[in-house]
Write a protein that holds these residues in place. Sequence first.
Motif: not given
Length: 166
Positions: A29-31, A40-43, A71-81
């Motif tokens: 759906q996100s493609l 990244r901005y659609q994650i 939350t956005r911070s949880q999403i960003d943290k996982s994205l960084r990992r």
Amino acid sequence: MGLSPSKQVAGNLESSAEFAAACTTVYNQSLSLTFPGIPRYQIASAADRLYQTLADLHLPLIDKWVTSPPTRSQIDKSLRRTVPEGAGDDGIVTLGESEFKEFAVDLYTGVIVSNAEKAVLVKVMSGVGVIGGVGVVVRSGVTVVGTVVGVYAVGVATVVYLSFSG
């Protein structure tokens, strides 16, 4: 209880056909027509759609431990990992399907373990209060109360850990 809670949760999510199907559905759906993956901005919006898809599937692990979207911070943290910062030749970082699933497993593992840790803390603290109160009323020794508190805390942690297996 040989595996750490995060490995237990991650293993459960990785082996879940429903979780994999939800990741594939949201990924497709996100493609975007202009990128060979999810930019990244659609994650964050993809993570929100994944939460809704998983909530609709009523997976026991998700229903019990994930009561709201990450939350956005949880999403960003996982994205960084899961995604190196400078990845992508053109400066635009995109996630392929396997990278998105890896991100989703990491995200939901973190959310589930975090929520479980909070639940253990609340249950143990309330139990300690009750046990301490009963100890004062019956005039038990500190050693007896401490032992009962320890046994109670281990029991609560064990029950929560065992709930990760499905």
